[in-house]
Write a protein that holds these residues in place. Structure first.
Motif, mmCIF file in Angstrom:
data_model
loop_
_atom_site.group_PDB
_atom_site.id
_atom_site.type_symbol
_atom_site.label_atom_id
_atom_site.label_comp_id
_atom_site.label_asym_id
_atom_site.label_seq_id
_atom_site.Cartn_x
_atom_site.Cartn_y
_atom_site.Cartn_z
ATOM 1 N N THR A 124 10.982 -7.358 -18.242
ATOM 2 C CA THR A 124 10.315 -6.185 -18.828
ATOM 3 C C THR A 124 8.854 -6.131 -18.396
ATOM 4 O O THR A 124 8.309 -5.055 -18.149
ATOM 5 C CB THR A 124 10.445 -6.222 -20.364
ATOM 6 O OG1 THR A 124 11.835 -6.343 -20.690
ATOM 7 C CG2 THR A 124 9.910 -4.951 -21.007
ATOM 8 N N ARG A 127 8.810 -4.729 -14.886
ATOM 9 C CA ARG A 127 9.088 -3.283 -14.970
ATOM 10 C C ARG A 127 7.844 -2.526 -15.451
ATOM 11 O O ARG A 127 7.491 -1.468 -14.920
ATOM 12 C CB ARG A 127 10.252 -3.077 -15.945
ATOM 13 C CG ARG A 127 10.639 -1.626 -16.172
ATOM 14 C CD ARG A 127 11.830 -1.555 -17.147
ATOM 15 N NE ARG A 127 12.143 -0.216 -17.572
ATOM 16 C CZ ARG A 127 12.945 0.076 -18.603
ATOM 17 N NH1 ARG A 127 13.532 -0.903 -19.281
ATOM 18 N NH2 ARG A 127 13.183 1.323 -18.931
ATOM 19 N N THR A 128 7.153 -3.086 -16.433
ATOM 20 C CA THR A 128 5.956 -2.454 -16.992
ATOM 21 C C THR A 128 4.822 -2.455 -15.964
ATOM 22 O O THR A 128 4.099 -1.461 -15.830
ATOM 23 C CB THR A 128 5.525 -3.212 -18.266
ATOM 24 O OG1 THR A 128 6.635 -3.260 -19.160
ATOM 25 C CG2 THR A 128 4.364 -2.518 -18.959
ATOM 26 N N ASP A 130 5.141 -2.425 -12.753
ATOM 27 C CA ASP A 130 5.528 -1.396 -11.780
ATOM 28 C C ASP A 130 5.134 -0.013 -12.317
ATOM 29 O O ASP A 130 4.438 0.755 -11.641
ATOM 30 C CB ASP A 130 7.041 -1.488 -11.544
ATOM 31 C CG ASP A 130 7.578 -0.441 -10.576
ATOM 32 O OD1 ASP A 130 6.780 0.180 -9.856
ATOM 33 O OD2 ASP A 130 8.819 -0.251 -10.544
ATOM 34 N N ALA A 131 5.529 0.278 -13.554
ATOM 35 C CA ALA A 131 5.211 1.583 -14.160
ATOM 36 C C ALA A 131 3.704 1.824 -14.180
ATOM 37 O O ALA A 131 3.236 2.935 -13.914
ATOM 38 C CB ALA A 131 5.778 1.659 -15.572
ATOM 39 N N ALA A 132 2.953 0.779 -14.465
ATOM 40 C CA ALA A 132 1.495 0.917 -14.582
ATOM 41 C C ALA A 132 0.805 0.946 -13.218
ATOM 42 O O ALA A 132 -0.418 1.042 -13.139
ATOM 43 C CB ALA A 132 0.935 -0.215 -15.439
#
Lengths: 254, 254
Positions: A124, A127-128, A130-132
């Motif tokens: 997670t 993933r976070t 990457d999103a940021a």
């Protein structure tokens, strides 16, 4: 087309062994399961060495397998090999990519992970990150292997979207000092509330182990230590939630 | 002291059945496991109906069991009953508390959960809401039961720190309208970036199902829809991470 009918086939044993870090590192291989992750590895230049598909499944037309080694297996063989309780019927053996050559640059953002051990949390976190829009994630000693199947699943493919490498965090903090980007350590109740810190053009954030947090030696090397305040009665935040709050706060409106 | 030596004892079956929502609701009971959660229920006025302890374990001196019904069980019986792979040897059967009477008040903060299905996600969301000082969490239809053992474990005790109730979200949005506190819906890429919204004294935030998000009917009823921008290549954020970013942003420096 190759075919495996017996759960005693040595390939079945090989896939099962690849659930262990030691074996993954020796063979320089890892396994991804399911259609979404297969698409992710195929579109991100990960070398797929063999595709194993259950005999009752078909490749969707958008997946081109013409240049891949495909082996059809019985449902029973798939169930035996699979790491999940409800296998999707597709499994890929991939070559572990060479560690990327990451450079610390001004205006880029980095996440340093010190000893996160739960695979779901690390996945997670990646993933976070990457999103940021984080440039690279550096995994310090004691952190769970990113090629662990539960980590890969929790990243939902993000593992293949940005640089995720292993490293000695002390050296990476030093590299940040050299290009003068601030390094933020995190420690519950120590330092400054995160909301007192302005958004940053370039930064590195260190997050730590679920129980012990970031090691003292890294907190001492950090330019500043920050924390997310607890307004209620929880003892702490989950590390992946705290990482999300901090990364999005530091990047805010830049 | 009572004692259970056989895995065939009906109490063993009862504990195992309580892993199912239907049975928990019929019996109005739920199970917590481990020392930390036992302390949490004891210090938050949850009625413990029976304590089951493995014969090789002792109560630490800070836990007063003098007024509790304690049953000693063999290790084998504990392993049979336990919901976890590595049982801590302590398990409590608790009475489900009556649903709390929550009122919507100005300057208070509420979290509405629409159909979150993963127990780990819901537990982490409740823990995060507790940390952020949220007044109450309202669980809409289709949301996993908060007394599911995996939810309780992921809350790390926060389930007993704040009001967590089931409800019809439409009615709760209406209650917010009546006292004029803003309701924020969340939908990927729809509405306003969260960072464009100022911190709020009183608010309600709606978060949604892992795949489908918040239902359209609730988004229409919300005063404003907000989202956390994706700067990288991830398709989305994990719902508990997004909840943390949004709650802490809305509460920021208030």
């Amino acid at each position: 087309m190759n075919r495996i009918d017996s759960t005693k086939n040595p390939k079945v044993k090989n896939v099962k062994r690849l659930s262990k870090r030691k074996y993954r590192e020796r063979e320089q291989q890892f396994v991804v399961e399911g259609w979404h992750l297969l698409e992710e590895v195929l579109t991100h230049n990960v070398e797929v060495q063999e595709l194993l598909i259950a005999e009752n499944k078909d490749f969707p037309s958008e997946i081109d397998v013409s240049r891949l080694l495909v082996t059809v297996v019985t449902e029973q063989v798939m169930n035996e090999m699979s790491y999940t309780e409800t296998p999707q019927g597709i499994l890929a053996i991939c070559r572990m990519p060479a560690q990327e050559d990451v450079k610390i640059k001004q205006r880029n953002n980095y996440l340093f992970v010190d000893g996160v051990q739960d695979p779901g949390n690390l996945g997670t976190i990646i993933r976070t990150a990457d999103a940021a829009g984080i440039t690279a994630v550096i995994l310090g000693e004691g952190t769970v292997d990113p090629y662990n199947d539960k980590v890969i699943r929790a990243t939902q493919g993000s593992l293949f979207h940005l640089s995720v490498i292993k490293g000695e965090l002390e050296e990476w903090i030093d590299a940040c000092n050299q290009v003068k980007i601030p390094v933020f350590g995190t420690a519950a109740g120590q330092g400054t509330t995160h909301s007192a810190i302005a958004a940053q053009k370039g930064f590195a954030l260190i997050v730590g182990n679920e129980g012990a947090g970031v090691q003292e030696k890294y907190l001492e090397l950090a330019d500043q230590n920050i924390y997310v305040p607890i307004y209620g009665n929880a003892e702490s935040l989950n590390v992946s939630v705290a990482t999300g709050i901090l990364l999005y706060h530091l990047k805010q409106s830049i």
